[in-house]
Motif scaffolding. Structure first.
Motif, PDB file in Angstrom:
ATOM      1  N   GLU A  61      -7.158  -5.153   5.492  1.00 16.70           N
ATOM      2  CA  GLU A  61      -7.909  -4.961   4.248  1.00 16.70           C
ATOM      3  C   GLU A  61      -6.970  -4.924   3.040  1.00 16.70           C
ATOM      4  O   GLU A  61      -7.288  -5.476   1.976  1.00 16.70           O
ATOM      5  CB  GLU A  61      -8.717  -3.664   4.328  1.00 16.70           C
ATOM      6  CG  GLU A  61      -9.882  -3.743   5.313  1.00 16.70           C
ATOM      7  CD  GLU A  61     -10.573  -2.399   5.500  1.00 16.70           C
ATOM      8  OE1 GLU A  61     -10.105  -1.422   4.861  1.00 16.70           O
ATOM      9  OE2 GLU A  61     -11.545  -2.334   6.262  1.00 16.70           O
ATOM     10  N   SER A  62      -5.797  -4.286   3.198  1.00 20.88           N
ATOM     11  CA  SER A  62      -4.825  -4.220   2.096  1.00 20.88           C
ATOM     12  C   SER A  62      -4.298  -5.599   1.755  1.00 20.88           C
ATOM     13  O   SER A  62      -4.149  -5.953   0.573  1.00 20.88           O
ATOM     14  CB  SER A  62      -3.661  -3.296   2.479  1.00 20.88           C
ATOM     15  OG  SER A  62      -4.105  -1.977   2.696  1.00 20.88           O
ATOM     16  N   VAL A  63      -4.020  -6.399   2.778  1.00 24.22           N
ATOM     17  CA  VAL A  63      -3.513  -7.753   2.549  1.00 24.22           C
ATOM     18  C   VAL A  63      -4.566  -8.612   1.855  1.00 24.22           C
ATOM     19  O   VAL A  63      -4.271  -9.323   0.883  1.00 24.22           O
ATOM     20  CB  VAL A  63      -3.078  -8.392   3.879  1.00 24.22           C
ATOM     21  CG1 VAL A  63      -2.808  -9.887   3.698  1.00 24.22           C
ATOM     22  CG2 VAL A  63      -1.832  -7.707   4.417  1.00 24.22           C
ATOM     23  N   LEU A  64      -5.798  -8.541   2.343  1.00 20.80           N
ATOM     24  CA  LEU A  64      -6.865  -9.331   1.726  1.00 20.80           C
ATOM     25  C   LEU A  64      -7.068  -8.936   0.269  1.00 20.80           C
ATOM     26  O   LEU A  64      -7.253  -9.796  -0.603  1.00 20.80           O
ATOM     27  CB  LEU A  64      -8.167  -9.153   2.515  1.00 20.80           C
ATOM     28  CG  LEU A  64      -8.205  -9.815   3.895  1.00 20.80           C
ATOM     29  CD1 LEU A  64      -9.497  -9.472   4.611  1.00 20.80           C
ATOM     30  CD2 LEU A  64      -8.065 -11.330   3.759  1.00 20.80           C
ATOM     31  N   ALA A  65      -7.026  -7.641   0.001  1.00 25.73           N
ATOM     32  CA  ALA A  65      -7.183  -7.173  -1.380  1.00 25.73           C
ATOM     33  C   ALA A  65      -6.044  -7.684  -2.256  1.00 25.73           C
ATOM     34  O   ALA A  65      -6.262  -8.087  -3.410  1.00 25.73           O
ATOM     35  CB  ALA A  65      -7.222  -5.648  -1.404  1.00 25.73           C
ATOM     36  N   ALA A  66      -4.827  -7.692  -1.724  1.00 23.23           N
ATOM     37  CA  ALA A  66      -3.677  -8.179  -2.493  1.00 23.23           C
ATOM     38  C   ALA A  66      -3.806  -9.663  -2.793  1.00 23.23           C
ATOM     39  O   ALA A  66      -3.486 -10.121  -3.901  1.00 23.23           O
ATOM     40  CB  ALA A  66      -2.390  -7.900  -1.729  1.00 23.23           C
ATOM     41  N   LEU A  67      -4.278 -10.432  -1.828  1.00 21.79           N
ATOM     42  CA  LEU A  67      -4.377 -11.882  -1.989  1.00 21.79           C
ATOM     43  C   LEU A  67      -5.543 -12.297  -2.870  1.00 21.79           C
ATOM     44  O   LEU A  67      -5.643 -13.471  -3.252  1.00 21.79           O
ATOM     45  CB  LEU A  67      -4.500 -12.553  -0.614  1.00 21.79           C
ATOM     46  CG  LEU A  67      -3.282 -12.393   0.310  1.00 21.79           C
ATOM     47  CD1 LEU A  67      -3.543 -13.061   1.649  1.00 21.79           C
ATOM     48  CD2 LEU A  67      -2.029 -12.964  -0.337  1.00 21.79           C
ATOM     49  N   SER A  72      -0.082 -15.653  -8.688  1.00 19.28           N
ATOM     50  CA  SER A  72       0.909 -15.413  -7.645  1.00 19.28           C
ATOM     51  C   SER A  72       1.722 -14.148  -7.898  1.00 19.28           C
ATOM     52  O   SER A  72       2.000 -13.387  -6.971  1.00 19.28           O
ATOM     53  CB  SER A  72       1.844 -16.617  -7.530  1.00 19.28           C
ATOM     54  OG  SER A  72       2.787 -16.426  -6.506  1.00 19.28           O
ATOM     55  N   ALA A  73       2.110 -13.912  -9.167  1.00 18.47           N
ATOM     56  CA  ALA A  73       2.925 -12.735  -9.480  1.00 18.47           C
ATOM     57  C   ALA A  73       2.182 -11.450  -9.141  1.00 18.47           C
ATOM     58  O   ALA A  73       2.767 -10.500  -8.592  1.00 18.47           O
ATOM     59  CB  ALA A  73       3.313 -12.747 -10.953  1.00 18.47           C
ATOM     60  N   ALA A  74       0.886 -11.418  -9.440  1.00 18.87           N
ATOM     61  CA  ALA A  74       0.083 -10.236  -9.129  1.00 18.87           C
ATOM     62  C   ALA A  74      -0.061 -10.064  -7.625  1.00 18.87           C
ATOM     63  O   ALA A  74      -0.041  -8.941  -7.100  1.00 18.87           O
ATOM     64  CB  ALA A  74      -1.290 -10.345  -9.791  1.00 18.87           C
ATOM     65  N   ARG A  75      -0.192 -11.170  -6.912  1.00  9.95           N
ATOM     66  CA  ARG A  75      -0.311 -11.083  -5.456  1.00  9.95           C
ATOM     67  C   ARG A  75       0.988 -10.563  -4.840  1.00  9.95           C
ATOM     68  O   ARG A  75       0.960  -9.734  -3.924  1.00  9.95           O
ATOM     69  CB  ARG A  75      -0.672 -12.461  -4.880  1.00  9.95           C
ATOM     70  CG  ARG A  75      -2.102 -12.908  -5.202  1.00  9.95           C
ATOM     71  CD  ARG A  75      -2.529 -14.096  -4.368  1.00  9.95           C
ATOM     72  NE  ARG A  75      -1.809 -15.312  -4.721  1.00  9.95           N
ATOM     73  CZ  ARG A  75      -2.182 -16.167  -5.670  1.00  9.95           C
ATOM     74  NH1 ARG A  75      -3.298 -15.930  -6.367  1.00  9.95           N
ATOM     75  NH2 ARG A  75      -1.486 -17.263  -5.926  1.00  9.95           N
ATOM     76  N   VAL A  76       2.125 -11.057  -5.327  1.00  8.01           N
ATOM     77  CA  VAL A  76       3.413 -10.588  -4.821  1.00  8.01           C
ATOM     78  C   VAL A  76       3.573  -9.096  -5.084  1.00  8.01           C
ATOM     79  O   VAL A  76       4.014  -8.334  -4.212  1.00  8.01           O
ATOM     80  CB  VAL A  76       4.570 -11.371  -5.470  1.00  8.01           C
ATOM     81  CG1 VAL A  76       5.915 -10.721  -5.141  1.00  8.01           C
ATOM     82  CG2 VAL A  76       4.564 -12.816  -5.000  1.00  8.01           C
ATOM     83  N   ALA A  77       3.211  -8.657  -6.303  1.00  9.45           N
ATOM     84  CA  ALA A  77       3.331  -7.240  -6.650  1.00  9.45           C
ATOM     85  C   ALA A  77       2.439  -6.381  -5.758  1.00  9.45           C
ATOM     86  O   ALA A  77       2.852  -5.317  -5.283  1.00  9.45           O
ATOM     87  CB  ALA A  77       2.973  -7.037  -8.116  1.00  9.45           C
TER      88      ALA A  77
END
Length: 216
Positions: A61-67, A72-77
């Motif tokens: 769930e954390s990974v999906l929320a990040a993606l 891209s910069a926000a996803r990396v952060a």
């Protein structure tokens, strides 16, 4: 008058009961402990399974929320803020490196290298990171270095051997050795563990090189 043998049997039986009770009082706690260990072990195993499943679900769930972030910069952060260890850490490193390829290729290469050298990660993750580093390293990494890495990944029994062989053919083309590239690609088509997508790419590449594909 009672039978002497019957009397002796009764006495013997009473003595056996007395001894059994003595053994029970002396060693009965062992049986109780075994039962408790059995029940406790089963409960612990079920708790461990439930805990692992909950951890995996929370990670996903954390990974999906990040993606789901827009850039891209926000996803990396967001990926960098996920707190994990072990194999999940390796997967997270690969995800971050993949995102960094869009914005900072050098940082992505460093992330792939870090994952490839992290001995705490499963070997398959380390090999995938090394493979991705080679794939992203054209124009950055020397050809000889990339060939050396791919040669190790293309050994029989390695998990990413088909993809490594594809890269080996591409490196041969980069070196100007078309004949070697065609040989690798034609051999790759004969192997049973080649995915449909990879088989299609290899066929297209052989066709572009004017070589036989083995198709009817």
């Amino acid at each position: 008058m009672s039978n002497p043998e019957s009397f002796i049997d009764e006495v013997s039986e009473e003595l056996r009961r007395d001894r059994a009770m003595q053994y029970l009082r002396k060693y009965g706690w062992i049986a109780v402990l075994l039962v408790l260990l059995l029940v406790g072990g089963t409960a612990w195993n079920e708790w461990r399974k439930a805990s692992a499943q909950a951890s995996a679900e929370a990670f996903g769930e954390s990974v999906l929320a990040a993606l789901e972030n827009d850039n891209s910069a926000a996803r990396v952060a967001a990926l960098s803020q996920i707190d994990v260890t072990g194999a999940q850490q390796g997967l997270l490193q690969l995800l971050r490196a993949g995102e960094l390829l869009e914005t900072d290729r050098g940082a992505a290469m460093d992330a792939f290298q870090a994952a490839a050298q992290d001995e705490s990660l499963p070997d398959a993750y380390r090999q995938l990171a090394a493979l991705k580093r080679v794939m992203a390293g054209q124009g950055i990494l020397p050809l000889g270095e990339r060939q050396t890495v791919i040669a190790g990944l293309a050994q029989p029994g390695q998990p990413f051997r088909p993809l490594a062989l594809e890269q080996s053919a591409l490196l041969a083309l980069e070196e100007g050795d078309d004949a070697r590239a065609i040989e690798i690609l034609q051999d790759l088509l004969q192997q049973s563990d080649v995915s449909a997508a990879l088989r299609q790419r290899v066929t297209q590449l052989l066709t572009g090189l004017g070589a036989e594909t083995g198709a009817a």
